[in-house]
Design a protein around this motif. Structure first.
Motif, PDB file in Angstrom:
ATOM      1  N   VAL A 280      -0.153  16.868  -5.543  1.00 31.45           N
ATOM      2  CA  VAL A 280      -1.269  15.546  -5.700  1.00 31.45           C
ATOM      3  C   VAL A 280      -0.112  13.986  -5.076  1.00 31.45           C
ATOM      4  CG1 VAL A 280      -2.182  16.715  -7.323  1.00 31.45           C
ATOM      5  CG2 VAL A 280      -0.140  15.341  -7.719  1.00 31.45           C
ATOM      6  N   PRO A 281       1.432  14.046  -4.411  1.00 27.14           N
ATOM      7  CA  PRO A 281       2.535  13.540  -3.910  1.00 27.14           C
ATOM      8  C   PRO A 281       1.053  12.065  -3.044  1.00 27.14           C
ATOM      9  CG  PRO A 281       3.307  14.592  -4.024  1.00 27.14           C
ATOM     10  CD  PRO A 281       2.455  15.874  -4.184  1.00 27.14           C
ATOM     11  N   PHE A 282       0.262  12.462  -2.583  1.00 26.43           N
ATOM     12  CA  PHE A 282       0.002  11.721  -1.466  1.00 26.43           C
ATOM     13  C   PHE A 282      -1.459  11.660  -1.931  1.00 26.43           C
ATOM     14  CE2 PHE A 282       3.388  13.394   0.967  1.00 26.43           C
ATOM     15  CZ  PHE A 282       3.686  12.223   1.385  1.00 26.43           C
ATOM     16  N   ALA A 283      -2.153  12.556  -2.660  1.00 27.10           N
ATOM     17  CA  ALA A 283      -3.941  12.617  -2.642  1.00 27.10           C
ATOM     18  C   ALA A 283      -4.052  11.742  -4.063  1.00 27.10           C
ATOM     19  CB  ALA A 283      -4.049  13.712  -2.879  1.00 27.10           C
ATOM     20  N   LEU A 284      -3.121  11.849  -4.747  1.00 26.91           N
ATOM     21  CA  LEU A 284      -3.356  10.869  -5.953  1.00 26.91           C
ATOM     22  C   LEU A 284      -1.984  10.121  -5.861  1.00 26.91           C
ATOM     23  CD1 LEU A 284      -5.009  10.958  -8.966  1.00 26.91           C
ATOM     24  CD2 LEU A 284      -3.189  12.024 -10.032  1.00 26.91           C
ATOM     25  N   GLY A 285      -0.811   9.699  -5.763  1.00 21.12           N
ATOM     26  CA  GLY A 285      -0.061   8.709  -4.912  1.00 21.12           C
ATOM     27  C   GLY A 285      -0.737   7.528  -4.705  1.00 21.12           C
ATOM     28  N   GLN A 286      -1.547   7.464  -3.298  1.00 23.05           N
ATOM     29  CA  GLN A 286      -2.450   6.530  -2.896  1.00 23.05           C
ATOM     30  C   GLN A 286      -3.057   5.966  -3.588  1.00 23.05           C
ATOM     31  OE1 GLN A 286      -5.293   8.822  -0.395  1.00 23.05           O
ATOM     32  NE2 GLN A 286      -3.081   8.871   1.090  1.00 23.05           N
ATOM     33  N   PHE A 287      -3.599   6.305  -5.198  1.00 23.97           N
ATOM     34  CA  PHE A 287      -4.141   5.584  -6.175  1.00 23.97           C
ATOM     35  C   PHE A 287      -3.475   4.666  -6.803  1.00 23.97           C
ATOM     36  CE2 PHE A 287      -6.448   5.767 -10.424  1.00 23.97           C
ATOM     37  CZ  PHE A 287      -7.369   5.217  -9.912  1.00 23.97           C
ATOM     38  N   PHE A 288      -2.414   4.611  -6.529  1.00 19.97           N
ATOM     39  CA  PHE A 288      -1.044   3.234  -7.668  1.00 19.97           C
ATOM     40  C   PHE A 288      -0.395   2.553  -6.596  1.00 19.97           C
ATOM     41  CE2 PHE A 288      -1.990   7.686  -9.901  1.00 19.97           C
ATOM     42  CZ  PHE A 288      -2.646   7.442 -10.944  1.00 19.97           C
ATOM     43  N   ILE A 289      -1.345   2.419  -5.476  1.00 20.14           N
ATOM     44  CA  ILE A 289       0.282   2.219  -4.361  1.00 20.14           C
ATOM     45  C   ILE A 289      -0.891   0.779  -3.406  1.00 20.14           C
ATOM     46  CG2 ILE A 289       2.112   3.259  -4.456  1.00 20.14           C
ATOM     47  CD1 ILE A 289      -0.017   3.371  -1.498  1.00 20.14           C
ATOM     48  N   ASP A 290      -0.225  -0.514  -2.882  1.00 19.74           N
ATOM     49  CA  ASP A 290      -1.689  -1.331  -1.855  1.00 19.74           C
ATOM     50  C   ASP A 290      -0.672  -1.082  -0.452  1.00 19.74           C
ATOM     51  OD1 ASP A 290       1.303  -3.235  -2.895  1.00 19.74           O
ATOM     52  OD2 ASP A 290      -0.818  -3.872  -4.123  1.00 19.74           O
ATOM     53  N   LYS A 291       0.988  -0.506  -0.482  1.00 25.37           N
ATOM     54  CA  LYS A 291       1.203  -0.203   0.649  1.00 25.37           C
ATOM     55  C   LYS A 291       1.927   0.737   1.598  1.00 25.37           C
ATOM     56  CE  LYS A 291       4.915  -2.351  -1.173  1.00 25.37           C
ATOM     57  NZ  LYS A 291       5.768  -4.210  -1.051  1.00 25.37           N
ATOM     58  N   PHE A 292       2.181   0.855   2.341  1.00 25.18           N
ATOM     59  CA  PHE A 292       2.961   1.988   2.561  1.00 25.18           C
ATOM     60  C   PHE A 292       4.643   1.470   1.762  1.00 25.18           C
ATOM     61  CE2 PHE A 292       0.149   2.685   6.283  1.00 25.18           C
ATOM     62  CZ  PHE A 292       0.249   3.562   6.966  1.00 25.18           C
ATOM     63  N   THR A 293       4.294   3.150   1.303  1.00 19.11           N
ATOM     64  CA  THR A 293       5.490   2.413  -0.199  1.00 19.11           C
ATOM     65  C   THR A 293       6.623   3.930   0.899  1.00 19.11           C
ATOM     66  OG1 THR A 293       4.188   2.192  -1.401  1.00 19.11           O
ATOM     67  CG2 THR A 293       5.812   2.973  -2.556  1.00 19.11           C
ATOM     68  N   PRO A 294       7.675   4.299   0.201  1.00 17.73           N
ATOM     69  CA  PRO A 294       8.689   4.756   0.478  1.00 17.73           C
ATOM     70  C   PRO A 294       9.048   5.508  -0.768  1.00 17.73           C
ATOM     71  CG  PRO A 294       9.248   2.972   1.352  1.00 17.73           C
ATOM     72  CD  PRO A 294       8.752   2.378   0.876  1.00 17.73           C
ATOM     73  N   PHE A 295       8.691   7.343  -1.011  1.00 15.69           N
ATOM     74  CA  PHE A 295       9.414   7.430  -2.112  1.00 15.69           C
ATOM     75  C   PHE A 295      10.588   8.708  -2.634  1.00 15.69           C
ATOM     76  CE2 PHE A 295       6.581  10.313  -0.361  1.00 15.69           C
ATOM     77  CZ  PHE A 295       6.230  11.532  -1.841  1.00 15.69           C
ATOM     78  N   ALA A 296      10.635   9.394  -1.266  1.00 14.51           N
ATOM     79  CA  ALA A 296      11.910  10.182  -0.738  1.00 14.51           C
ATOM     80  C   ALA A 296      12.436  10.355   0.408  1.00 14.51           C
ATOM     81  CB  ALA A 296      11.437  11.934  -1.840  1.00 14.51           C
ATOM     82  N   ARG A 297      13.863  10.872   0.754  1.00 13.38           N
ATOM     83  CA  ARG A 297      13.945  10.980   2.467  1.00 13.38           C
ATOM     84  C   ARG A 297      14.811  12.550   1.600  1.00 13.38           C
ATOM     85  NH1 ARG A 297      18.370   6.257   3.798  1.00 13.38           N
ATOM     86  NH2 ARG A 297      18.522   7.226   4.974  1.00 13.38           N
TER      87      ARG A 297
END
Length: 734
Positions: A585-602
């Motif tokens: 769910v990182p992308f499918a549900l993560g999109q619900f909590f941000i309003d712009k392209f957001t980096p989270f891991a490298r």
């Protein structure tokens, strides 16, 4: 329809079914065995064919865990003689009261004695009771595969039925596919040491240990760099056995160096490599070859090794490849299952193989407590002197534990260790709280009365030995990234024993008591490993009129849309990841909590053309999509949050209104890479490095909470969830 026509069609249908090459529908039972024809048993559970519970036809396959043990599988082998890139197993499964484990389809692809690809649906955590349902798994497939194994499997307790298996290669049914004979390499035709290495050590000196340490490093370097070996034209395991007898007899450094130089030269000089690049000065991790000028190596050998590195193999390597996300894929590593206690040569091969895999392809090699360069010499004597199967397995387990990676353990082929730990278990679950071993739940409430102890009681000693001493003694045999995770796994086996009755000391309301505790075989209790699963429960609900709650334990893809719709205007949302997510769910549900392209891991990924080099990439970003949640988000984590759970927490943490609450996670992130070892043993490692956007590491550290809450023993007694209570408090605060 005329009767004769009807009978003819029935006959044709029966004849066609009977002529299928493989009995994948379980219908062929001409041999009158307990199992359907050509199916065989893996594991311990009772297997049978069933004519009552079927999806279609006359028979299905049944697995019943009540016979005792830890797992069972009904398996089928198909020689691999097909062309294709993807292979899929489909099948129907029914389960009943599956607890403390899971059921699923299994497919394993083997080549040259090693496992190339594997999936057993374990990550899906299918348990409980469910009627017939179709499942499918797909693996990468190529001409290196020699054997295709398919199975229905069960771990834990309960029963499972399987029916109507179907295998397709690139969408085409294997029953009708044209067979293509696979051409073996010269190395695969080498059978000289199939029955033993013929290597014998009469004594072990410090000189010998140093010489063996050097040979292990040299053997691994050549394996991954020399073009003549990278093509599979040599059986590199057996080449080790060819040089070892002469090598261990050398008396002087000069004599040893002469032998090594001739050995290296025997494989030819690599051609000049125009594609080979120098080591990237900006690489996150770089290979270290200072040993080229150590161990008293001659200048000629040092120059030869430097030349080989400068002109190393490029392209598709016989022993190493790349997984879907860049994690190393260890190929053509024979497990030698028929040698549960292999001879000295194969034991040494185990040490050499694992050490070099870590040396060149583990992204967290620099995070071990002991410098990895010294580990090979540290374990040489233990592997040479292991006197039986148990000592060999324990030496391997301790070696794996040096990696300090919770993914890295002895996951298979450890039968002697399992017997050593014992077949009897307590009827309750134990976790460490406030540094104490606390009873948190009864697997079987009906055993509570005779067991005397209750939830919240603290175990202080077992058979007169304090829990603290037991932890110290067992610590080397419980690989983990950090101490909370080690205690998590120790708790599961703390009271496990070879005896059915043990004496325990325990504290109840400050008073110390002693009791003879009856233990049970695993099939007699409804045990679970980390936490009690509720796969049939709903993944989201309202805690009150303002706060939504989501558990990732049983979340499904179909839940994402209604979650977003229902919780859009909530004051706050709690996401519980004190479990393993059942859907990514990182992308499918993560999109619900941000309003712009957001980096989270490298990520740090191995450079396949330069073994030992890892590059830190630019990472991944969550893209905004749809309406965004504007309230407070609180994510719950603890030592049960591992791997995908940790990665998911990182994605949520990237949002602007997220607070992580709980305790340190397992500290093992990154897609896994599987490892086959002699003696039929298997392990894994975290195959890619996972970092925050600023480059800081998560391995061993875990996801450190913004607000740390360690549940108290008193809260366990009272049945309270202090972590969840804190989350609600944070959401309600201004």
């Amino acid at each position: 329809m005329r009767l004769t026509t009807f009978l003819l069609l029935v006959f044709i249908s029966f004849y066609t079914s009977a002529q299928e090459k493989f009995n994948l529908n379980f219908e062929s039972n001409l041999k009158k065995n307990v199992l359907p024809d050509d199916w065989f048993k893996w594991g311990y559970y009772e297997l049978s064919k069933d004519s009552i519970e079927t999806f279609s036809g006359n028979f299905s396959a049944k697995i019943d865990a009540s016979s005792g043990g830890t797992f069972g599988a009904i398996a089928y082998r198909i020689p691999s003689k097909y062309k294709g890139k993807k292979i899929t197993l489909e099948g129907y499964m029914k389960i009943e009261n599956v607890e403390g484990g899971n059921a699923g389809l299994l497919m394993r692809l083997d080549g040259n004695g090693s496992t190339l690809e594997f999936d057993n649906m374990q990550a899906q955590g299918i348990n409980g009771t469910a009627d017939w349902k179709k499942y499918a798994i797909t693996l990468n497939y190529d001409n290196k595969t020699e054997d295709i194994f398919v199975a229905g499997m069960l771990t834990g307790g309960g029963k499972a039925w399987f029916d109507n298996f179907k295998i397709t290669v690139d969408g085409k049914n294997i029953q009708t596919l044209k067979e293509v004979e696979r051409v073996k390499t010269k190395g695969e035709l080498d059978k000289e040491f199939n029955d033993g290495s013929k290597v014998v050590f009469t004594s072990v000196s410090q000189k010998l240990i140093k010489d063996i340490e050097l040979l292990g490093k040299l053997w691994g370097f050549l394996k991954y760099h020399h073009p003549a070996i990278a093509t599979g034209e040599y059986n590199w395991d057996y080449e080790l056995f060819r040089i070892l007898p002469s090598y261990i007899k050398t008396n002087t450094i000069e004599e040893r160096n002469k032998l090594l130089l001739n050995w290296i030269q025997s494989y030819g000089e690599p051609e000049l490599c125009k594609r080979c690049k120098p080591i990237n000065p900006n690489a996150y991790l770089k290979p270290i070859f200072d040993w080229f000028k150590q161990y008293g190596l001659s200048e000629a050998i040092s120059q030869k090794l430097t030349y080989i590195h400068q002109n190393r193999f490029q392209g598709e390597h016989y022993y190493i490849g790349s997984g879907n996300v860049g994690n190393p894929k260890f190929k053509n590593e024979r497990a030698y299952e028929n040698m549960p206690y292999p001879d000295a040569g194969f034991r040494l091969l185990t040490l050499f193989r694992f050490w070099n895999m870590i040396e060149y392809y583990f992204p967290y090699k620099h995070l071990t407590d002991t410098p990895w360069s010294s580990i090979l010499g540290k374990y040489t004597e233990a592997f040479i002197k292991a006197e039986n199967e148990l000592q060999f397995e324990l030496a391997t387990l301790k070696l794996i534990a040096e990696v300090k990676d919770t993914h890295a353990n002895l996951w298979g082929g450890n039968n002697a260790i399992q017997e050593w730990k014992g077949e009897y278990f307590p009827p309750f679950h134990v976790r460490f709280r406030e540094n104490d071993a606390v009873i948190t739940d009864y697997y079987n409430p009906e055993f509570k009365e005779i067991s005397k102890v209750g939830v919240g009681d603290v175990i202080t000693a077992i058979n007169g030995t304090s829990v603290e001493q037991i932890i110290e003694e067992r610590k080397p045999f419980y690989p983990a990234s950090n101490q909370p995770t080690r205690l998590r796994d120790l708790g599961e086996n703390l009271l496990r024993s070879q005896d059915s009755i043990i004496t325990i000391s325990y504290k109840n309301n400050g008073q110390t008591n002693e009791h003879k505790l009856k233990l049970y075989k695993r099939n007699q209790i409804n045990s679970y490993r980390w936490y009690k699963r509720n796969p049939d429960g709903k993944s989201y609900k309202w805690l009150n009129k303002d706060i939504g709650y989501i558990t990732l334990e049983n979340i499904k893809e179909k839940d994402i849309k209604p979650i977003k719709e229902e919780f859009l205007h909530a004051k706050g949302i709690v996401i519980d990841i004190r479990n393993y997510p059942s859907f990514f769910v990182p992308f499918a549900l993560g999109q619900f909590f941000i309003d712009k392209f957001t980096p989270f891991a490298r990520f740090t990924v191995a450079n396949q053309n330069t073994p030992g080099e890892f590059i830190l990439d630019d990472g991944v970003k969550i893209p905004p999509r749809g309406k965004q949640f504007k309230g407070k988000l609180v994510v719950l984590v603890n030592e049960l949050s591992q791997s995908q759970a940790e990665y998911t927490a990182m994605a949520f943490r990237a949002g602007p209104n997220c607070t992580i609450v709980g305790s340190t996670t397992a500290g093992a992130d990154g897609n896994i890479s599987r490892i086959s070892l002699p003696g039929g043993m298997s392990s894994m490692i975290s195959g890619i490095g996972v970092h925050y956007p600023d480059g800081s590491e998560t391995q061993r550290i875990g996801i450190v909470p913004d607000v740390e809450i360690q549940p108290s023993i008193q809260s366990i007694k009272e049945g309270k969830d202090e972590v969840l209570e804190k989350a609600i408090e944070i959401i309600n605060s201004n």
